[in-house]
Design an enzyme around this catalytic site. Structure first.
Site, PDB file in Angstrom:
ATOM      1  N   ILE A   1       0.832  -1.207   0.000  1.00 12.62           N
ATOM      2  CA  ILE A   1       0.000   0.000   0.000  1.00 12.62           C
ATOM      3  C   ILE A   1       0.865   1.255   0.000  1.00 12.62           C
ATOM      4  O   ILE A   1       0.379   2.350   0.220  1.00 12.62           O
ATOM      5  CB  ILE A   1      -0.971   0.006   1.200  1.00 12.62           C
ATOM      6  CG1 ILE A   1      -0.217  -0.157   2.523  1.00 12.62           C
ATOM      7  CG2 ILE A   1      -1.984  -1.110   1.031  1.00 12.62           C
ATOM      8  CD1 ILE A   1      -1.103   0.003   3.750  1.00 12.62           C
ATOM      9  N   GLY A   2       2.146   1.070  -0.235  1.00 17.08           N
ATOM     10  CA  GLY A   2       3.015   2.238  -0.343  1.00 17.08           C
ATOM     11  C   GLY A   2       4.366   2.138   0.339  1.00 17.08           C
ATOM     12  O   GLY A   2       5.316   2.817  -0.055  1.00 17.08           O
TER      13      GLY A   2
ATOM     14  N   GLN B   1       8.871   5.607   5.594  1.00 14.90           N
ATOM     15  CA  GLN B   1       7.785   5.185   6.484  1.00 14.90           C
ATOM     16  C   GLN B   1       7.687   6.106   7.688  1.00 14.90           C
ATOM     17  O   GLN B   1       6.607   6.509   8.098  1.00 14.90           O
ATOM     18  CB  GLN B   1       8.065   3.763   7.019  1.00 14.90           C
ATOM     19  CG  GLN B   1       7.515   2.680   6.147  1.00 14.90           C
ATOM     20  CD  GLN B   1       6.014   2.668   6.156  1.00 14.90           C
ATOM     21  OE1 GLN B   1       5.386   2.211   7.092  1.00 14.90           O
ATOM     22  NE2 GLN B   1       5.424   3.191   5.115  1.00 14.90           N
TER      23      GLN B   1
ATOM     24  N   GLY C   1       8.411  -4.428  13.137  1.00 11.10           N
ATOM     25  CA  GLY C   1       7.610  -3.560  12.275  1.00 11.10           C
ATOM     26  C   GLY C   1       7.825  -2.090  12.547  1.00 11.10           C
ATOM     27  O   GLY C   1       8.287  -1.704  13.621  1.00 11.10           O
TER      28      GLY C   1
ATOM     29  N   GLY D   1       5.596   0.553  10.485  1.00  8.64           N
ATOM     30  CA  GLY D   1       4.561   1.417   9.912  1.00  8.64           C
ATOM     31  C   GLY D   1       3.741   2.136  10.967  1.00  8.64           C
ATOM     32  O   GLY D   1       3.399   3.307  10.810  1.00  8.64           O
ATOM     33  N   GLU D   2       3.429   1.454  12.037  1.00 12.30           N
ATOM     34  CA  GLU D   2       2.535   2.045  13.052  1.00 12.30           C
ATOM     35  C   GLU D   2       3.298   2.936  14.033  1.00 12.30           C
ATOM     36  O   GLU D   2       2.840   4.034  14.354  1.00 12.30           O
ATOM     37  CB  GLU D   2       1.794   0.957  13.845  1.00 12.30           C
ATOM     38  CG  GLU D   2       1.449  -0.306  13.077  1.00 12.30           C
ATOM     39  CD  GLU D   2       0.334  -0.170  12.058  1.00 12.30           C
ATOM     40  OE1 GLU D   2      -0.510   0.724  12.207  1.00 12.30           O
ATOM     41  OE2 GLU D   2       0.322  -0.972  11.103  1.00 12.30           O
TER      42      GLU D   2
END
Ligand SMILES: Cc1cc2nc3c(=O)[nH]c(=O)nc-3n(C[C@H](O)[C@H](O)[C@H](O)COP(=O)(O)OP(=O)(O)OC[C@H]3O[C@@H](n4cnc5c(N)ncnc54)[C@H](O)[C@@H]3O)c2cc1C
Lengths: 722, 327
Positions: free
Chosen positions: A465-466, A620, A684, A686-687
């Site tokens: 998604i990017g 990101q 991870g 992204g968040e």
């Protein structure tokens, strides 16, 4: 891999395709005979449709069909699911065009399908409906008495003194509010669907999970997953809204089957506010107790978020409070209030971004109450092991992150007294916060195909998604095999590829990356057996052998080597508490006369294990912080509750930050491998890029002005009236 | 969107004739507002008369000031050397509006004619007296954060969204229009209307009339000029409150001053009383503050916009301070 060796920064492997327009997004696929669907939506928030007039629309030029609840083709899988949901609300299930019931404002009441988009739009404007209105409830604040415990999340308590947050020597209590936030990716949602016969469906979709879209459609139409092709190679941003295959997307597939024609639906921007989820409006109460010298004794954190009357949307809003600080007594509660609104969905940093705003603001408030530097206060209450699960963290480099970040922003050089620093007319403030998100790893499968020309093709049914998934995967394959970057190609966004999970929860690199790691390792083994080896960027014959890759393949009557591997974490994951961490530092300017807040400088430090792809990782972080600036200062979906309708459902009035709102964002990575999570040592990111950031800004605003703003976004009116 | 036909005209005469012939025809300039209004079903012209080829885009110096053609693009005006030299307030105001892409399309005439951004006006599922007279004002008692604090009526509390018009009203511009009955001039301050009982009428342009130019008389205000726009993000947002301030300062005294506000009323809001009071006073913060509170005399909150009662005077003071401080 898994070592201290740093990855080299490479460019996005699909960057050129994206900037030259070669990358195709779902709506751009040209399918012969495609027809266009436009949705007519309800103008009331609750009630029934009494009449719906489609005659004029049906007679308009180019119109092929108008589907309403009166003639919508049946969707077998929907009919099977019970009619009432087992919700706290006991609400009725939402079946788009399944009945004349209206459950939220903006609910589709007709699908108009025509041979051109313009004709479909025009015909849609000719559909009229009358309603029998019922009283609607869209305001969480006025419906708090309906708050109920969600079926899938219980209360949490630890410690023997559950009242410590009230009785400690120093007590701090505050309420925090976050508004509705809408994902608003640039690319609009939708689907392009067509059938061969009655049981073979192909869709081009905007989705964060091609497999999950395939499963949803298979369930809806009661056909074999194998008969459903789902393509979604490029996605123009998702932020969570693409984690579901939405009812209107299923309905369009049903319409395509009935019409025996390809049908394309692209939502309008205002429909993006109501039909593809949002971050739920949430109110939170935190009560915190500490000793005079800043030792936390008790935390009570209660969050109440909205859901739809027809769904029990639940997210981890209070999760961070349970383990972030070494506090002996902690209680968390989470409640949901069913409203006559479209259902929320996870939005970047789902739950945690909401909870972190409250917790990290409260920590700052408490630090000031006990006269401590907010950074020292965090260190004093640092949790060396996870106090919730009573397990060690697989890795936790927060202390180093605090040090690097504070050094870079010049934390120690500021005057910590509120409203003490100025630059011209502007007040200057520094704020910090912590973010955290589970370092998830799911099961994932990858296929590798080593061609005779020495190029390597990798395939997995994941999405991008990017963040640059392909780039990270190519980099992992490169590091395992040594094959040069240009020779490796990673394909995704096709449900026929070996299965992987959806792109969500910051888990893609960990999950799919592990499968890439494993399949490349297996391929190396295969080559060794065949007397070949990866050497200096290419495939060569092994020492003492003379057959080339081509020779070996032709002798074995093959055109390529092929291997597929499935990968998931083992039992070791159970022994540890697995989290990614971030630290945000923000420097703001606040104009005391106009109430304008500007973020001047940002330093964000990520403890997300080993960084697999430095460039896309930095992107990101920058993107997440930009989302955090929006959350902190500008973004708010506003509903006029008298009508239950949005009053700013467009990009002129819903303020996503623009370039002028976003300063230089310094990203720092600890870049140390996590020994447990996966073979790359990654966690991870992204968040965590977004989680907590809004609190850093709110804390900086406090430092600048002495004013605590506990309701986001921090717009000029709030500064002036605080 | 309704079905419509489209034609291009190349002269003022043919433009006027096209509208005279067809009651459901409208002029199309940059289209940045009209096309949006058509898409949301607020306006449904049956014929668009594209006036972009009418030669009305020049910016020229006259004996008494600058004449700006109605079809000059917002970007062209903002970047024009004569405008920057004589009327920097206009250039600053234009640059504070919309985005570069929009300004490249938007025209001076279209900017004056742009309609309110009140959401109740745009959403045909909601009541609005401006869109549909007699249906009621949806905004009153609803979401009023962006709405008027001056000159509102019980029929309408919308604001005029333009930045450019704030500058033009401050600069005493005069509009020239032409129509079936010939040319006439309208002082800028008399162009836009207050809502009263007829909020459907934004301004005093008669149906069928074409705006051809705006004249701005020379003044001595260029040295001390500031356009301050307070908004919810740093760029590309409509004003919560904006203030255009321009002064001539001689020996620390205010020889001449112009003040106007945006985002506060159904029309660009000129602060004549505050101007009159400031004249010949010294350019001090204290005086600015007095003038600002004078300007707020008749301000009234709608609830959600109560903050504007603080923000507006503060913004007046800030704009004047910044303008005064210019060397
Ligand atoms: C997302 C967005 C953000 C914006 N932000 C701002 C902002 O911050 N500040 C701001 O000031 N503006 C803002 N605008 C508005 C913008 O300035 C106007 O849309 C623009 O100025 C309109 O000019 P146009 O030439 O495109 O007009 P058009 O859309 O072509 O026409 C508008 C109206 O004027 C009429 N018209 C045009 N020319 C003439 C003429 N010569 N004689 C008579 N009638 C005429 C048309 O018939 C139509 O009714 C924004 C617009 C958008 C879409």
């Amino acid at each position: 891999m898994g070592t201290d060796k740093k990855s080299e920064p490479i460019n996005r492997v699909d960057g050129r395709a994206k900037v030259t327009g070669k990358a195709k997004y779902f709506a751009e696929f040209e399918v012969p005979g495609v027809t266009y669907c436009v949705m007519v939506t309800s103008t009331i928030a609750r009630g029934t449709i009494t009449t719906i007039n489609t005659k004029t629309a049906e007679r308009a030029p180019g119109v092929l069909a108008v589907f309403t609840h009166l003639n919508m083709p049946a969707i077998p899988g929907w009919a099977e699911q019970g009619s009432n949901s087992k919700l706290p609300s006991g609400g009725e299930r939402y079946r788009m065009l399944g009945s004349n019931k209206i459950l939220f404002n903006g609910q589709p009441i007709a699908l108009v399908i025509a041979d051109t988009l313009e004709r479909a739009q025009h015909a849609a404007s000719l559909v009229t409906a009358s309603y029998n209105k019922s009283e609607h409830h869209t305001d969480l604040l006025k419906n708090k008495e309906k708050a109920a415990m969600p079926p899938r999340m219980g209360d949490y308590t630890r410690g023997s003194d559950t009242n410590a947050h009230n009785t400690a020597p120093v007590v701090m209590k505050a309420d925090y509010t976050i508004p509705i936030e809408v994902h608003n990716p640039m690319e609009l949602a939708g689907i392009l669907a067509f059938w061969e016969g009655d049981d073979k469906l192909t869709v081009y979709a905007k989705t964060q999970g091609v497999k999950s879209t395939q499963r949803t459609l298979a369930g809806a139409f009661k056909i074999d997953e194998k008969n459903i092709q789902v393509y979604s190679e490029f996605v123009g941003g998702g932020f969570g809204m693409g984690l579901r295959t939405w009812p209107q997307e299923v309905a369009v597939a049903a319409a395509a089957r009935a019409l025996k024609k390809p049908v394309k639906l692209v939502l309008t921007r205002d429909q993006m506010f109501t039909l593809v989820g949002h971050r739920p409006y949430t109110i939170q109460h935190i009560s915190m107790g500490a000793t005079q010298d800043g030792q936390l004794l008790g935390i009570y954190h209660e969050a109440t978020g909205e859901t739809a009357s027809y769904d029990d949307f639940t997210e981890g809003t209070v999760g961070m409070t349970r383990f972030m600080y070494a506090c002996p007594n902690v209680t968390t509660k989470y409640r949901i209030v069913p409203l006559d609104r479209g259902v929320p969905i996870w939005m970047r940093g789902p739950g945690e971004a909401t909870g972190a705003f409250a917790l990290e603001s409260a920590i700052d408030e408490m630090a000031y109450k006990v006269n401590m530097d907010p950074l020292q206060f965090r260190l004093k209450n640092f949790a060396e092991t996870d106090p919730e699960k009573n397990k060690p963290f697989s890795s936790n480099n927060l202390k180093e992150a605090y040090e690097l970040g504070s050094e870079k922003i010049g934390w120690a050089k500021r005057n910590p007294a509120p409203a003490s620093m100025k630059e011209g007319d502007w007040l200057v403030g520094y704020g910090m916060s912590t973010g955290v998100f589970g370092a998830h790893r799911g099961e994932s499968t990858c296929r590798a195909q080593l061609n005779a020309d020495g190029t390597l093709l990798l395939q997995s049914a994941t999405s991008d998604i990017g963040p640059g998934t392909s780039t990270a995967m190519v980099q992992i394959a490169h590091e395992v095999t040594g094959l040069s970057i240009g020779k490796i190609h990673f394909e995704l966004g096709n449900a026929a590829f070996p299965p992987s999970g959806s792109q969500g929860g910051s888990s893609t690199v960990s999950s799919v990356g592990s499968a890439v790691f494993d399949v490349c390792t297996a391929l190396k083994g295969m080559l060794t057996e065949a007397g070949l080896t990866f050497d200096n960027g290419t495939v060569k014959s092994a020492q003492g052998k003379s057959d080339s890759l081509q020779d070996v393949l032709s002798k074995q009557n093959k055109t390529f080597f092929e291997v597929t591997r499935s990968s998931k974490g083992g039992a070791e994951l159970e022994k540890y508490s697995l989290y990614s961490f971030s630290i945000h530092f923000a420097e703001v300017r606040v104009h005391p006369a106009t109430g304008v807040v500007r973020v001047k400088r940002v330093v964000t430090v990520a403890d997300s294990g080993r960084i697999v792809s430095p460039k896309t990782a930095a992107s990101q972080m920058i993107g997440g912080v930009t989302g955090g600036i929006g959350m902190a200062l500008t973004e708010e979906g506003i509903i006029d509750h008298r009508f239950g309708r949005f009053v700013n459902n467009n990009l002129a009035d819903y303020h996503v930050p623009v370039s002028a709102d976003v300063p230089h964002i310094e990203t720092i990575f600890i870049d140390k491998p996590d020994p447990i999570t996966n073979p790359m040592g990654s966690k991870g990111m992204g968040e965590i890029a977004l989680i907590g950031f809004s609190a850093a800004v709110a804390n900086a605003v406090y430092h600048a002005t002495g004013k605590r703003i506990r309701e986001l976004p921090i717009t000029p009116d709030k500064i002036l009236s605080a | 969107m309704n079905q419509f036909s489209y034609m291009r005209v190349t002269s003022k005469e043919s433009a006027i004739a096209a509208l005279a012939k067809d009651k459901a025809a409208m002029f199309l300039a940059g289209g940045t507002n009209l096309v949006d209004l058509m898409k949301s079903g607020v306006t449904s012209p049956e014929r668009l008369v594209d006036i972009n080829n009418v030669p009305l885009a020049t910016i020229e110096e006259t004996k008494t000031g600058l004449r700006i053609g109605a079809l000059a693009k917002n970007t062209a005006v903002a970047e024009n050397a004569l405008v920057i030299k004589h009327f920097p307030l206009l250039s600053q105001a234009l640059k504070a509006g919309a985005s570069p892409q929009l300004r490249n399309m938007a025209t001076v005439g279209g900017n004056m004619m742009q309609r309110t951004r009140c959401h109740y006006f745009y959403d045909s599922a909601l009541p609005c007296n401006k869109r549909s007279p007699g249906s009621g004002c949806g905004a009153i008692g609803g979401f009023t954060r962006m709405h008027a604090i001056f000159g509102a009526s019980d029929k309408c509390i919308a604001v005029h969204p333009s930045d450019m018009c704030v500058a033009l009203t401050a600069l005493d511009a005069v509009i020239t229009v032409t129509g079936p009955k010939g040319e006439r001039k309208i002082p800028f301050g008399d162009f836009h209307r207050l809502p009263g009982d007829t909020p459907e009428q934004d301004n005093n342009l008669q149906r069928g009339e074409l705006i051809i130019a705006v004249d701005i008389p020379f003044n001595q205000l260029a040295a001390h000029t500031h356009y301050l726009k307070v908004r919810d993000r740093a760029s590309y947002a409509f004003a919560l409150v904006s203030v255009g301030a321009a002064m001539q300062i001689r020996g620390g005294n205010i020889a001449d001053v112009r003040l106007a506000m945006g985002g506060v009323a159904h029309k660009p809001w000129r602060l004549k009383e505050a101007e009159a009071w400031l004249k010949e006073k010294s350019a001090t913060e204290e005086n600015f503050r007095k003038a600002a509170s004078m300007a707020m005399a008749n301000a009234k909150s709608q609830g959600g916009n109560a903050f504007k009662l603080t923000l507006a005077p503060n913004t007046i003071v800030e704009a004047l301070k910044t303008a005064a401080a210019q060397a």
